[in-house]
Design a protein around this motif. Structure first.
Motif, mmCIF file in Angstrom:
data_model
loop_
_atom_site.group_PDB
_atom_site.id
_atom_site.type_symbol
_atom_site.label_atom_id
_atom_site.label_comp_id
_atom_site.label_asym_id
_atom_site.label_seq_id
_atom_site.Cartn_x
_atom_site.Cartn_y
_atom_site.Cartn_z
ATOM 1 N N LEU B 152 0.714 -1.370 -0.063
ATOM 2 C CA LEU B 152 0.035 0.234 0.152
ATOM 3 C C LEU B 152 1.008 1.577 0.104
ATOM 4 O O LEU B 152 0.420 2.170 -0.849
ATOM 5 C CB LEU B 152 -1.044 0.062 1.329
ATOM 6 C CG LEU B 152 -1.752 1.398 1.094
ATOM 7 C CD1 LEU B 152 -2.934 1.660 0.838
ATOM 8 C CD2 LEU B 152 -2.192 1.244 3.020
ATOM 9 N N ARG B 153 1.669 1.485 0.911
ATOM 10 C CA ARG B 153 2.730 2.838 0.784
ATOM 11 C C ARG B 153 3.604 3.046 -0.039
ATOM 12 O O ARG B 153 3.713 3.785 -0.654
ATOM 13 C CB ARG B 153 3.724 2.532 2.449
ATOM 14 C CG ARG B 153 2.619 2.220 3.182
ATOM 15 C CD ARG B 153 2.917 2.344 5.069
ATOM 16 N NE ARG B 153 2.004 2.262 6.148
ATOM 17 C CZ ARG B 153 1.859 1.079 6.498
ATOM 18 N NH1 ARG B 153 1.516 0.102 5.528
ATOM 19 N NH2 ARG B 153 1.013 1.016 7.186
ATOM 20 N N ARG B 155 2.435 1.611 -3.153
ATOM 21 C CA ARG B 155 1.536 2.143 -3.866
ATOM 22 C C ARG B 155 0.985 3.456 -4.162
ATOM 23 O O ARG B 155 0.839 4.279 -5.447
ATOM 24 C CB ARG B 155 0.699 1.288 -4.477
ATOM 25 C CG ARG B 155 0.777 -0.367 -5.238
ATOM 26 C CD ARG B 155 -0.374 -0.753 -5.012
ATOM 27 N NE ARG B 155 -1.000 -1.515 -3.868
ATOM 28 C CZ ARG B 155 -1.808 -1.170 -3.281
ATOM 29 N NH1 ARG B 155 -3.051 -0.634 -3.586
ATOM 30 N NH2 ARG B 155 -2.339 -1.759 -1.845
ATOM 31 N N MET B 156 0.862 3.779 -2.846
ATOM 32 C CA MET B 156 0.109 5.661 -2.448
ATOM 33 C C MET B 156 1.429 6.182 -2.861
ATOM 34 O O MET B 156 0.507 7.365 -3.471
ATOM 35 C CB MET B 156 0.043 5.857 -1.486
ATOM 36 C CG MET B 156 -1.338 5.380 -0.743
ATOM 37 S SD MET B 156 -1.934 5.651 0.750
ATOM 38 C CE MET B 156 -2.444 6.821 0.697
ATOM 39 N N THR B 157 2.731 6.209 -3.016
ATOM 40 C CA THR B 157 3.852 7.275 -2.798
ATOM 41 C C THR B 157 3.874 7.170 -4.640
ATOM 42 O O THR B 157 3.823 8.594 -4.857
ATOM 43 C CB THR B 157 5.163 6.580 -2.711
ATOM 44 O OG1 THR B 157 4.982 6.397 -0.741
ATOM 45 C CG2 THR B 157 6.080 7.336 -2.433
ATOM 46 N N ARG B 159 1.954 6.704 -6.521
ATOM 47 C CA ARG B 159 0.228 7.813 -7.090
ATOM 48 C C ARG B 159 0.664 9.244 -7.236
ATOM 49 O O ARG B 159 -0.227 9.971 -7.601
ATOM 50 C CB ARG B 159 -1.263 7.137 -6.694
ATOM 51 C CG ARG B 159 -1.366 5.774 -7.204
ATOM 52 C CD ARG B 159 -2.514 4.862 -7.071
ATOM 53 N NE ARG B 159 -3.733 5.631 -6.952
ATOM 54 C CZ ARG B 159 -4.541 4.894 -6.798
ATOM 55 N NH1 ARG B 159 -4.927 3.870 -6.036
ATOM 56 N NH2 ARG B 159 -5.891 5.452 -6.828
ATOM 57 N N MET B 160 1.161 8.920 -5.927
ATOM 58 C CA MET B 160 0.915 10.552 -5.317
ATOM 59 C C MET B 160 2.239 11.480 -5.819
ATOM 60 O O MET B 160 1.419 12.191 -6.185
ATOM 61 C CB MET B 160 1.113 10.945 -3.861
ATOM 62 C CG MET B 160 -0.253 10.236 -3.085
ATOM 63 S SD MET B 160 0.600 10.110 -1.178
ATOM 64 C CE MET B 160 1.138 11.542 -0.620
ATOM 65 N N THR B 199 8.999 7.574 2.090
ATOM 66 C CA THR B 199 7.805 5.739 3.000
ATOM 67 C C THR B 199 9.349 4.977 3.092
ATOM 68 O O THR B 199 8.693 4.731 4.129
ATOM 69 C CB THR B 199 7.958 5.855 1.162
ATOM 70 O OG1 THR B 199 6.597 6.865 0.861
ATOM 71 C CG2 THR B 199 6.539 4.715 1.603
ATOM 72 N N ARG B 202 9.082 4.177 6.408
ATOM 73 C CA ARG B 202 7.953 3.687 7.394
ATOM 74 C C ARG B 202 7.747 2.474 6.771
ATOM 75 O O ARG B 202 6.595 1.709 7.211
ATOM 76 C CB ARG B 202 7.298 4.263 7.158
ATOM 77 C CG ARG B 202 7.113 5.768 6.388
ATOM 78 C CD ARG B 202 5.682 6.815 6.127
ATOM 79 N NE ARG B 202 5.705 7.171 7.731
ATOM 80 C CZ ARG B 202 6.617 8.815 7.752
ATOM 81 N NH1 ARG B 202 7.916 9.299 6.270
ATOM 82 N NH2 ARG B 202 6.681 8.897 8.569
#
Lengths: 217, 217
Positions: B152-153, B155-157, B159-160, B199, B202
């Motif tokens: 998730l982290r 992928r989010m990074t 996409r952001m 990212t 974490r």
């Protein structure tokens, strides 16, 4: 309690209160259905008021209801950015993010629906409303940072970060609200510092600001 | 040169070529006018063809023309992401960005208009097209990075960052194409590394990736 308690509650609301109650009901419905699938009748039912009353407030129909809900959400969002100008800068940003993320959390799918609209939407007008919120966010941040006359690179950095935050909110809703809000907030603050630092390598104004942020903590 | 040169040029185009020519003309018009202000007649005039011809290709009118132009731009954009899987990763990203930014530069205000739509637009369908391009970009990046099962982290990074790049393109067009393309591209690549590094603090998967990127260069 008093004899007037027998009168239906909505009689006692002011025009503003009534409008706000109807918009709250609409926002709740947008959370579960596309804007074009939410009728004024649905809003009347959800708010527990008569249909004619809802039509009186939104004679322009769905489009007007949607725009009014978007404007109301935009005002609420802009209030999230209000933060006293005291104390270190990054904790101020963290607190504003907390309020923003609480708004996203509370409105849930309604937040995505509002941002993404639907086929009922007149895009250019609603885009202007959403852009207004983004602009307000950027102005708040730059003013807290105490920057007068922000240059292009700093302005771009702040606006890019705001867009990334918005993307993060939408993905977060899509991903069953993971990671936890506290982690998301800290992550976004760290990203803010990181992208400012990248810009600092190519922009003196941003370099000075990054130095101040480092001294601040 | 040959006797057939006397025949109007458009007679010799295939259906696909003709369609593509009309969409190019439409994209050129979108650069200067909101989608709802571009009529099929305007496209006929810009392309130097007869009105009935344009109406034959786009019987659904403005909405169909706009969507077709958006789809065509989406395909062209997705081609920007095609990059051989050889050599260090960051220069690959830089080359893909160069192609993307050249597309933005070439289509100019038409790029903003396409992304932002107008009142003629059925938002939900066009949003799906634009989201498709974003998703394709994210998949390309993750696959180049050689990550299987991105968490998730990460992928989010990614996409952001893609959203931030999009915002940067729109601001760049608004700001008279400043800073210069080369600087913008390097800046965006540096931001990519910076947000991944945030990212990484974490997320173990991202930490491993950032290490590989550092070794790669």
């Amino acid at each position: 309690m008093t004899p007037s308690a027998a009168t239906p509650a909505y009689r006692r609301l002011s025009v503003e209160e009534r409008r706000s109650q109807l918009l709250d009901s609409a926002l709740g419905l947008f959370a579960h259905r596309a804007p074009e699938d939410v009728s004024l009748d649905d809003v009347a039912e959800a708010a527990g008021v008569s249909r004619p009353l809802v039509y009186r407030y939104f004679p322009g129909g769905k489009q007007q209801l949607y725009e009014a809900a978007l404007r109301s959400a935009a005002e609420e969002l802009e209030q999230c950015f209000d933060e006293p100008r005291v104390g270190p800068l990054l904790p101020r940003l963290a607190r504003a993010l907390d309020r923003y993320l609480a708004f996203v959390d509370q409105h849930d799918a309604g937040f995505s629906a509002l941002l993404q609209g639907g086929s009922v939407v007149e895009t250019s007008r609603t885009t202007a409303i959403v852009d207004g919120v983004r602009r307000a966010a950027a102005e708040h941040i730059l003013s807290h940072l105490g920057v007068t006359g922000p240059g292009l690179r700093l302005r771009m950095t702040v606006r890019m970060w705001i867009t990334a935050v918005e993307a993060a909110s939408l993905i977060w809703l899509d991903e069953d609200k993971q990671p936890p809000l506290d982690e998301l907030r800290d992550w976004l603050v760290d990203q803010f510092v990181a992208v400012l630092s990248v810009t600092a390598a190519r922009d003196a104004q941003t370099a000075e600001l990054v130095q101040r942020l480092a001294d601040d903590v």
